[in-house]
Write an enzyme that holds these catalytic residues in place. Structure first.
Site, PDB file in Angstrom:
ATOM      1  N   SER A 153      -3.618  -2.929  -6.031  1.00 14.43           N
ATOM      2  CA  SER A 153      -4.513  -2.759  -4.886  1.00 14.43           C
ATOM      3  C   SER A 153      -5.963  -2.719  -5.355  1.00 14.43           C
ATOM      4  CB  SER A 153      -4.182  -1.462  -4.144  1.00 14.43           C
ATOM      5  OG  SER A 153      -5.175  -1.150  -3.174  1.00 14.43           O
ATOM      6  N   TYR A 167      -2.632   7.609  -4.376  1.00 16.04           N
ATOM      7  CA  TYR A 167      -2.429   6.169  -4.227  1.00 16.04           C
ATOM      8  C   TYR A 167      -3.403   5.381  -5.099  1.00 16.04           C
ATOM      9  CZ  TYR A 167      -2.254   1.511  -2.136  1.00 16.04           C
ATOM     10  OH  TYR A 167      -2.142   0.150  -1.954  1.00 16.04           O
TER      11      TYR A 167
END
Length: 263
Positions: A153, A167
């Protein structure tokens, strides 16, 4: 130089973790539509079966379900064992399964770190490690190595505006894990690369888009959200002859959003 052969993945055996929904489903469809034999694995057995049923109607390739709960080490081992019974080799491993957790800094729970880092980081290593013998068996020549693609990501490249501490940390970690694995597994005829994905429509991003879609679009130079063709195309490229000399790369697939980040 024949373009049809340069990007060909027909007949390749592929495993997509988390391949029944969201970005994983986009990737699974891309491989099936281009003639690959795709195994889809996640803990949602019904979703796996439903995705396979739908994908098998597309023709060309095929889709097969092997449900597994990656939080459980025993399930990871069973996945590797079952795949080994069905196939003699694994050409492409797409490590896509992941989770997120958002909460204010003062309230961010200890359990979030355990849950998110286990799935997003540790299990990428676990599953790759368990499937390395099948990947090695698929490495035919230096021009046609086996491939591992990790779905990372851009939040692992930049500081995110949302409070998703575990995350973003897990994605930064998995990007570096990809480089470490690329160095180790490259000697075994296996390439490892990471896609640092930007915004794509999925169940995981639905709540965020509902509140912040206009702001997100304003941060993307190309002015749009990612499509299935964008992420599937990147995976197909890395898995074909065209991408066979790329190893240890982290490639943003984000419309340029990461370069517009204000750190």
């Amino acid at each position: 130089m024949d373009v049809s052969k340069l990007f060909d993945v027909k007949g390749k055996v592929v495993l997509v973790t988390g391949g029944a929904k969201g970005v994983g489903r986009m990737i699974s469809q891309g491989f099936v539509e281009n003639g690959a034999k795709v195994y889809i694995s996640s803990r949602d057995a019904k979703a796996c079966e439903k995705a396979c049923e739908e994908l098998n109607k597309l023709g060309k390739g095929s889709a097969h379900a092997i449900p597994a709960d990656f939080y459980k080490l025993e399930d990871c081992k069973k996945l590797a064992e079952e795949l080994g019974k069905k196939e003699k080799k694994l050409d492409v491993l797409i490590n896509n399964s992941g989770s997120t957790w958002g909460a204010p800094y003062a309230e961010y729970p200890e359990s979030a770190w355990t849950r998110v880092l286990t799935l997003n980081l540790q299990r990428v290593f676990t599953i790759t490690q368990l499937l390395t013998p099948l990947l090695e068996a698929a490495s035919e020549t230096p021009l046609n190595p086996a491939r591992v693609v990790i779905i990372g990501s851009i939040d692992g490249l930049r500081v995110p505006s949302l409070e998703t501490f575990a995350y973003s940390s897990s994605k930064a970690g998995v990007h570096h894990l990809g480089r470490v694995l690329a160095s180790h597994l490259g000697k075994r005829g296996i390439t490892v690369n990471t896609l640092a994905c930007g915004p794509f429509e999925s169940k995981m991003t639905a709540a965020t888009f509902a509140k912040f879609k206009d702001f997100i679009l304003s941060e993307i130079p190309l002015g749009r959200i990612g499509t299935p063709e964008d992420v599937a195309g990147a995976c197909l490229f890395l898995s074909s002859r065209a991408g066979s000399y790329i190893n240890g790369a982290t490639i943003p697939v984000d419309g340029g959003r990461v370069i517009r980040s204000n750190l």
